[in-house]
Each structure stands twice: as structure tokens, then as C-alpha cells.
Design an enzyme around this catalytic site. Structure first.
Site, PDB file in Angstrom:
ATOM      1  N   THR A 196       0.821  -1.214   0.000  1.00  0.00           N
ATOM      2  CA  THR A 196       0.000   0.000   0.000  1.00  0.00           C
ATOM      3  C   THR A 196       0.855   1.265   0.000  1.00  0.00           C
ATOM      4  OG1 THR A 196      -0.259   0.030   2.426  1.00  0.00           O
ATOM      5  CG2 THR A 196      -1.919  -1.161   1.145  1.00  0.00           C
ATOM      6  N   TYR A 230       1.122  12.062   5.900  1.00  0.00           N
ATOM      7  CA  TYR A 230       1.950  11.279   4.986  1.00  0.00           C
ATOM      8  C   TYR A 230       2.993  12.126   4.268  1.00  0.00           C
ATOM      9  CZ  TYR A 230      -0.174   6.888   5.992  1.00  0.00           C
ATOM     10  OH  TYR A 230      -0.560   5.748   6.646  1.00  0.00           O
ATOM     11  N   MET A 241      -3.276   5.362   0.177  1.00  0.00           N
ATOM     12  CA  MET A 241      -4.708   5.036   0.171  1.00  0.00           C
ATOM     13  C   MET A 241      -4.903   3.554   0.519  1.00  0.00           C
ATOM     14  SD  MET A 241      -5.537   5.242  -3.905  1.00  0.00           S
ATOM     15  CE  MET A 241      -4.530   4.390  -5.126  1.00  0.00           C
ATOM     16  N   HIS A 242      -4.314   3.142   1.630  1.00  0.00           N
ATOM     17  CA  HIS A 242      -4.267   1.729   2.035  1.00  0.00           C
ATOM     18  C   HIS A 242      -5.512   0.920   1.651  1.00  0.00           C
ATOM     19  CE1 HIS A 242      -0.829   2.594   4.698  1.00  0.00           C
ATOM     20  NE2 HIS A 242      -1.524   3.555   5.276  1.00  0.00           N
ATOM     21  N   ASP A 243      -6.662   1.300   2.217  1.00  0.00           N
ATOM     22  CA  ASP A 243      -7.867   0.481   2.113  1.00  0.00           C
ATOM     23  C   ASP A 243      -8.405   0.410   0.696  1.00  0.00           C
ATOM     24  OD1 ASP A 243      -7.683   0.059   4.834  1.00  0.00           O
ATOM     25  OD2 ASP A 243      -9.083   1.652   5.346  1.00  0.00           O
TER      26      ASP A 243
END
Length: 320
Positions: A196, A230, A241-243
Site C-alpha cells: 500500500t 503522509y 490510500m491503504h484500504d
């Protein structure tokens, strides 16, 4: 109508992008959204999920509240310093009020009902702590047969973010994570920090999102605190935008490249608590150092520009 999907979430800025990705994709049948504690407390994550669905014109999607705390131990902290006090950089007030009432059913009951009613296996994307998923599988083991796969944002192969060793979602409830990742027999794709972080987007990407229309502008407006965090992490204007990376895989299987590794979770009370132990040694079962973890798919690579483009196209309507 495409992928049947349930999202279990703790919105959260990156969760907002992930929910948008599913809600705005024409090839996704978003059956329901369940909330869990995590980035901010449960009342806030639940409210955020409902308001976001209203923004996306998806009042047809039911929302049910789930766990307000981990299975065993209290969680030391949330992630307000990353996401803002309301979970959305202090801008949740810009979202429309939800017109659909909160479900009287809790998260586990809603997931179970949706799984039982589905005429084919359903993908679940858990993008917060795994407490609700562990509770579902513990209380209703037969539900596993109706789950196509769990596409989980969580863990880190080589580093953490909440601690040196542990990623936030897994660290928030290691006992639940171990139940789901190690002790259950449900197909899993784990999407860790290692990937990610590589999928981070820059100011140009966010500007395109903002200029795409009212929904895109509102979404971009939710990112300010998160983006500042970040920018400090990377030393330049980039945001993870991990998710949304995990939900991209949930709705477009194979967009992420996976490898099978045995994975375990450290549930001790020391400095490694919540670490995902990903054994990349490829030992045979007769080797005395063989890992006790369960073999699962771990996503470690993708076409980075293609992934960023896929998400942007869905969020801006270019795919519709």
C-alpha cells in the site's frame, strides 16, 4: 451485477476512498457496510460510513454497527493524529446527513443475513480491525461456506506503522486477527503496508480527483490532515490510500499480484504484539523450523500506475 461485496470498515480517510471505490463502481453489488472501532471510536466510524454512502447516492446500502472494542485487551490508542478527531480531517460536517436509518441488527447479524440470502459466495473486504469478522466466524462457523474470500487490508511483511513491528488494523486486535488469519479456513488475500505504501498517490492525482465534480471535490477535501501526516512520512506530497488498494483487489480480482506464504500473528504482550509473521522461507512440513502459520495469499506487487488509474477512474466516473 458483478462482485457481491460487504465492506467492514472504520472510516478513516483511506476507508472513505475505499467505500467510494465500491459504491461508485458499476460492476459491484455492494450488499452492506459494517462498522468497527479503529481509527476513531465506533459511534464516529458508524456515522462516517452512513454519511459517505449518502454522499455517493447509495442510501440503498444498509449499515450496521459492530464491535466497539477488541476481543480481549483494550486498545491503547486510536489514529486521530492521522485522520483527524472525527476520522475525516475535521471535515465530516461537509457530508450530507444519512437518510437511511442505522440497522437495528448488529454487524455480525447483518453480515450473516446478507451471506445467507446471497445466491452465490460473497467477497468481504475487512479494512479495519478484524473484530467483527472473528466474531462472525466464531459464532456462525457455517457462514464461511458463503464467503468467496476475505480481502484484508492489514499487516506488514517488513515494517509496521502503529509500532515498529505492527500495522494498525492487526495491532488494534491481534487476537481477532489471529483467529481470522490463522485459525479459520476461509480464503484470504492479505494486503500489507509493503504494497500500500508503494501505491501512494501525489498532489496531481488528488487534484484530478478534486476537479472531477462535487463528489470528487468533497472526497479530496476530507484528506487534509491525513495528507499532511503522509507528507511528513514521505518527505514530499504523497498520500497512501491503504484500504482502497484492498478494495480494488476485492472488486477486480488479480489487479494485485499475490504469493502464498504461511502467516501468523504475534499475540504476546511485548514490543512485537500485533506483528504479522510472514514466513517467506518456503520450508517443507518436515523441516523442524516449519512455520505453524496458515498459508494465505499475500499481495506484494501490482502495476502501480495501473492501480492508481483504476482507482481514479472509478472515483471520477470515468469507468461509468
Amino acid at each position: 451485477m458483478g462482485t457481491k461485496l460487504i465492506i467492514d470498515t472504520d472510516p478513516g480517510v483511506d476507508d472513505a476512498l475505499a467505500i467510494a471505490l465500491a459504491a461508485l463502481s458499476p460492476d459491484v453489488d455492494l450488499l452492506g457496510v459494517t462498522s468497527v472501532f479503529g481509527n476513531v471510536p465506533l459511534d464516529r466510524t458508524t456515522s462516517n460510513a452512513r454519511k459517505l454512502l449518502e454522499l455517493f447516492g447509495r442510501a440503498d446500502v444498509p449499515v450496521a454497527a459492530g464491535a466497539a472494542r477488541p476481543l480481549v485487551y483494550s486498545k491503547p490508542r486510536d489514529a486521530k493524529e492521522v485522520h483527524g478527531g472525527d476520522g475525516l480531517s475535521g471535515h465530516s460536517y461537509t457530508l450530507p446527513e444519512a437518510s437511511r436509518p442505522l440497522e437495528e441488527r448488529d454487524a455480525v447479524r447483518l453480515m450473516l443475513d446478507l451471506l445467507e440470502a446471497a445466491d452465490e459466495p460473497v467477497t468481504i473486504a475487512p479494512i479495519g480491525p478484524l473484530t467483527n469478522i472473528a466474531a462472525l466466524l466464531a459464532a456462525h462457523p457455517g457462514a464461511a461456506a458463503k464467503i468467496a474470500r476475505l480481502v484484508i487490508m492489514g499487516g506488514g511483511v517488513t515494517f509496521g506503522n502503529s509500532t515498529t513491528a505492527a500495522e494498525f488494523n492487526i495491532w488494534s486486535d491481534p487476537e481477532a486477527a489471529r483467529r481470522v488469519l490463522v485459525e479459520e479456513d476461509v480464503p484470504v488475500v492479505l494486503v500489507p503496508l509493503d504494497l500500500t505504501h508503494r501505491c501512494a498517490v501525489d498532489g496531481e492525482w488528488l487534484a484530478k480527483l478534486a476537479s472531477s465534480g462535487p463528489v470528487g471535490a468533497t472526497l479530496e477535501g476530507l484528506t487534509s490532515t491525513y495528507r499532511q501526516h503522509y507528507t511528513r512520512v514521505f518527505g514530499e506530497d504523497r498520500m497512501v490510500m491503504h484500504d482502497a488498494v484492498a478494495v480494488a483487489e476485492a472488486i477486480s480480482p488479480g489487479i494485485l499480484h499475490t504469493e502464498t506464504y504461511r502467516v501468523d500473528v504475534d499475540c504476546g504482550l511485548g514490543p512485537a504484539r500485533g506483528q504479522t509473521l510472514v514466513d517467506r522461507r518456503r520450508l517443507g512440513e518436515d523441516d523442524p523450523q516449519f512455520s505453524p502459520g496458515r498459508p494465505i495469499e499475500v499481495a506484494l506487487d501490482t502495476d502501480l500506475d495501473g492501480l492508481r488509474g483504476f482507482v481514479l477512474d472509478r472515483l471520477t466516473g470515468a469507468a461509468r
